[in-house]
Scaffold this motif. Sequence first.
Motif, mmCIF file in Angstrom:
data_model
loop_
_atom_site.group_PDB
_atom_site.id
_atom_site.type_symbol
_atom_site.label_atom_id
_atom_site.label_comp_id
_atom_site.label_asym_id
_atom_site.label_seq_id
_atom_site.Cartn_x
_atom_site.Cartn_y
_atom_site.Cartn_z
ATOM 1 N N GLU A 79 0.796 -1.226 0.000
ATOM 2 C CA GLU A 79 0.000 0.000 0.000
ATOM 3 C C GLU A 79 0.831 1.280 0.000
ATOM 4 O O GLU A 79 0.568 2.184 -0.804
ATOM 5 N N PRO A 80 1.871 1.420 0.838
ATOM 6 C CA PRO A 80 2.669 2.655 0.782
ATOM 7 C C PRO A 80 3.313 2.871 -0.590
ATOM 8 O O PRO A 80 3.436 4.002 -1.057
ATOM 9 N N VAL A 81 3.714 1.787 -1.232
ATOM 10 C CA VAL A 81 4.318 1.888 -2.564
ATOM 11 C C VAL A 81 3.262 2.282 -3.584
ATOM 12 O O VAL A 81 3.464 3.185 -4.400
ATOM 13 N N VAL A 100 5.558 -4.825 -21.917
ATOM 14 C CA VAL A 100 5.654 -4.878 -20.466
ATOM 15 C C VAL A 100 5.453 -3.464 -19.941
ATOM 16 O O VAL A 100 6.251 -2.574 -20.201
ATOM 17 N N ASP A 101 4.342 -3.263 -19.236
ATOM 18 C CA ASP A 101 4.061 -1.963 -18.622
ATOM 19 C C ASP A 101 4.745 -1.907 -17.263
ATOM 20 O O ASP A 101 4.823 -2.920 -16.561
ATOM 21 N N SER A 102 5.227 -0.722 -16.881
ATOM 22 C CA SER A 102 5.908 -0.610 -15.593
ATOM 23 C C SER A 102 5.827 0.808 -15.070
ATOM 24 O O SER A 102 5.550 1.760 -15.816
ATOM 25 N N VAL A 103 6.075 0.933 -13.771
ATOM 26 C CA VAL A 103 6.144 2.230 -13.116
ATOM 27 C C VAL A 103 7.169 2.125 -11.990
ATOM 28 O O VAL A 103 7.343 1.057 -11.399
ATOM 29 N N MET A 104 7.869 3.230 -11.725
ATOM 30 C CA MET A 104 8.851 3.258 -10.644
ATOM 31 C C MET A 104 8.369 4.218 -9.562
ATOM 32 O O MET A 104 7.794 5.264 -9.866
ATOM 33 N N LYS A 105 8.641 3.854 -8.306
ATOM 34 C CA LYS A 105 8.242 4.661 -7.153
ATOM 35 C C LYS A 105 9.347 4.597 -6.098
ATOM 36 O O LYS A 105 10.154 3.667 -6.115
ATOM 37 N N THR A 106 9.357 5.566 -5.181
ATOM 38 C CA THR A 106 10.298 5.569 -4.063
ATOM 39 C C THR A 106 9.519 5.708 -2.769
ATOM 40 O O THR A 106 8.648 6.568 -2.646
ATOM 41 N N LYS A 111 13.676 2.035 -3.753
ATOM 42 C CA LYS A 111 13.079 2.168 -5.081
ATOM 43 C C LYS A 111 12.285 0.906 -5.377
ATOM 44 O O LYS A 111 12.653 -0.194 -4.936
ATOM 45 N N TYR A 112 11.221 1.067 -6.135
ATOM 46 C CA TYR A 112 10.373 -0.045 -6.548
ATOM 47 C C TYR A 112 10.027 0.121 -8.015
ATOM 48 O O TYR A 112 9.756 1.231 -8.467
ATOM 49 N N ILE A 113 10.020 -0.977 -8.746
ATOM 50 C CA ILE A 113 9.450 -1.006 -10.090
ATOM 51 C C ILE A 113 8.389 -2.096 -10.088
ATOM 52 O O ILE A 113 8.660 -3.245 -9.724
ATOM 53 N N ILE A 114 7.186 -1.709 -10.467
ATOM 54 C CA ILE A 114 6.080 -2.650 -10.633
ATOM 55 C C ILE A 114 5.947 -2.867 -12.135
ATOM 56 O O ILE A 114 5.846 -1.893 -12.893
#
Length: 169
Positions: A79-81, A100-106, A111-114
């Motif tokens: 959830e926080p991500v 391949v769809d993706s998004v990066m978050k911090t 760091k996260y990539i979904i």
Amino acid sequence: AAPGKAVAMVLQGFSWADIGQDKQNGEARPTLRQTRFMAYDAVLHGATAVMWWGTYKIPKDGTLWRDILATARELRALEPVLCAADEHGQYRATPEDFAVDSVMKTVAGRKYIIAANRNRVPRTAEFRVDGLGNRAVTVLGENRTLSPAAGSFGDAFDGFGTHVYTWEQ
């Protein structure tokens, strides 16, 4: 729908046979991979909430119910991500045919990539990330680690496969 408002996506939580519809292959319920893909694909395309419709028609001790609960627990843990702002321009995914769809978050120094493969056929993707260097990348929920080289790592995706990658900044 209006700008700045929540977007809820209703996902399939049944087979067509469960709800009395006569469809070809109507006995098939979504698999865990399909259930996860539906949820992550919705998130990658702007959903701020997901729900499953039709679960009142499936056995509560069945595989689909367990798969929905596992996916919901996974999303809850992230959830926080999922609520963090998308980061643009700090990474690039290839191939650039948008398979391949993706998004990066911090979040909290990580760091996260979904990422999700929106094709039914397996694909590979490579992610080039500014500032990644050779930091180890963990694939959440899969008990494996990737070793990037020069800020880049690649991975294989099953058809409709999803991965969540993370590393410390």
